[in-house]
Design a protein around this motif. Structure first.
Motif, short mmCIF file in Angstrom:
data_model
loop_
_atom_site.label_atom_id
_atom_site.label_comp_id
_atom_site.label_asym_id
_atom_site.label_seq_id
_atom_site.Cartn_x
_atom_site.Cartn_y
_atom_site.Cartn_z
N ARG A 66 5.06 -1.36 -19.99
CA ARG A 66 4.13 -0.44 -19.32
C ARG A 66 2.92 -0.22 -20.21
NH1 ARG A 66 3.97 4.62 -21.32
NH2 ARG A 66 5.69 5.33 -22.60
N ASN A 67 1.79 0.02 -19.56
CA ASN A 67 0.57 0.30 -20.31
C ASN A 67 0.62 1.72 -20.87
OD1 ASN A 67 0.12 1.74 -17.95
ND2 ASN A 67 -1.93 0.97 -17.62
N PRO A 68 -0.31 2.10 -21.76
CA PRO A 68 -0.24 3.42 -22.41
C PRO A 68 -0.26 4.61 -21.45
CG PRO A 68 -1.76 2.02 -23.61
CD PRO A 68 -1.38 1.28 -22.35
N LYS A 69 -0.94 4.47 -20.32
CA LYS A 69 -1.00 5.59 -19.36
C LYS A 69 0.14 5.54 -18.33
CE LYS A 69 -5.96 6.24 -19.75
NZ LYS A 69 -7.25 6.28 -19.05
N ASN A 82 1.02 2.63 -10.03
CA ASN A 82 0.86 3.88 -9.29
C ASN A 82 -0.28 3.73 -8.27
OD1 ASN A 82 -1.59 4.33 -10.64
ND2 ASN A 82 -0.80 6.00 -11.90
N ALA A 83 -0.43 4.73 -7.42
CA ALA A 83 -1.40 4.66 -6.32
C ALA A 83 -2.83 4.51 -6.83
CB ALA A 83 -1.28 5.89 -5.43
N LYS A 84 -3.19 5.21 -7.90
CA LYS A 84 -4.56 5.13 -8.43
C LYS A 84 -4.85 3.72 -8.96
CE LYS A 84 -7.89 7.28 -11.58
NZ LYS A 84 -8.80 6.20 -11.37
N ALA A 85 -3.93 3.13 -9.69
CA ALA A 85 -4.13 1.77 -10.21
C ALA A 85 -4.29 0.78 -9.06
CB ALA A 85 -2.98 1.37 -11.11
N GLN A 86 -3.50 0.96 -8.00
CA GLN A 86 -3.61 0.07 -6.84
C GLN A 86 -4.96 0.24 -6.16
OE1 GLN A 86 -0.04 -0.35 -4.34
NE2 GLN A 86 1.05 0.83 -5.90
N ALA A 87 -5.43 1.49 -6.03
CA ALA A 87 -6.75 1.74 -5.42
C ALA A 87 -7.87 1.16 -6.26
CB ALA A 87 -6.94 3.24 -5.21
N ASP A 88 -7.79 1.32 -7.59
CA ASP A 88 -8.80 0.76 -8.49
C ASP A 88 -8.85 -0.76 -8.37
OD1 ASP A 88 -9.40 3.32 -9.39
OD2 ASP A 88 -8.30 3.10 -11.28
N ALA A 89 -7.69 -1.40 -8.26
CA ALA A 89 -7.64 -2.85 -8.13
C ALA A 89 -8.27 -3.28 -6.80
CB ALA A 89 -6.19 -3.34 -8.22
N PRO A 120 -7.64 -6.74 -12.96
CA PRO A 120 -7.82 -6.64 -11.51
C PRO A 120 -8.90 -5.66 -11.06
CG PRO A 120 -5.69 -5.75 -12.17
CD PRO A 120 -6.31 -6.35 -13.39
N ASN A 121 -9.08 -4.55 -11.76
CA ASN A 121 -10.09 -3.59 -11.31
C ASN A 121 -11.52 -4.05 -11.63
OD1 ASN A 121 -9.49 -3.14 -14.02
ND2 ASN A 121 -10.08 -1.00 -13.94
N ARG A 122 -11.66 -5.10 -12.42
CA ARG A 122 -12.97 -5.68 -12.73
C ARG A 122 -13.10 -7.10 -12.16
NH1 ARG A 122 -14.91 -1.55 -15.00
NH2 ARG A 122 -14.37 -0.73 -17.03
#
Length: 141
Positions: free
Chosen positions: A37-40, A62-69, A101-103
């Motif tokens: 897992r990443n630090p957050k 989590n939902a935020k990481a999926q939305a950012d991606a 993925p978010n970039r």
């Protein structure tokens, strides 16, 4: 009969000497396999063998990481391959490419176990330039 036994003993000794370095390498580099897992704790990546190399796929986010991606152009974060073409390096770690993925970018990257439960993951825009490092933690099975 003594000669045959002597030859058999020499063959077994030679085979042991040939296999020992392979086993040592597998033990050293195998420490990276598993779910991390990443630090957050927003993304979990499973690192596993892919042929002669190593790869890492998102198994949870989590939902935020999926939305950012999704905003970055990656519609399905879970199942995405983040670590690509990782091969052992001379420093006891792995070196390859990291997909962000978010970039929607692929960077050069490394992963090196610190101990059984932590590894340093590093991504660089260019090899050795504009880098970011994180300590990832193994997720208990």
């Amino acid at each position: 009969m003594k000669t045959a036994i002597s030859r058999l003993f020499l063959l077994l000794a030679a085979a042991t000497l040939l296999v020992a370095p392979i086993q040592a390498t597998a033990t050293t580099y195998g420490d990276v396999y598993g779910v991390w897992r990443n630090p957050k704790n927003t993304v979990h990546v499973e690192i596993k063998p892919c042929g002669a190399r190593v790869c890492g796929y998102v198994v949870w986010a989590n939902a935020k990481a999926q939305a950012d991606a999704r905003e970055g152009g990656t519609p399905n974060l879970i199942g995405s391959q983040l670590l690509r073409e990782f091969a052992p390096d001379s420093k006891g770690g792995w070196k390859g490419k990291v997909f962000v993925p978010n970039r929607n970018m692929t960077l050069s990257g490394t992963a090196k176990p610190i101990n059984a439960s932590s590894l340093v993951a590093r991504g660089c825009l260019l090899p050795g330039i504009l880098c970011k490092s994180q300590v990832w933690t193994r997720v208990a099975a």
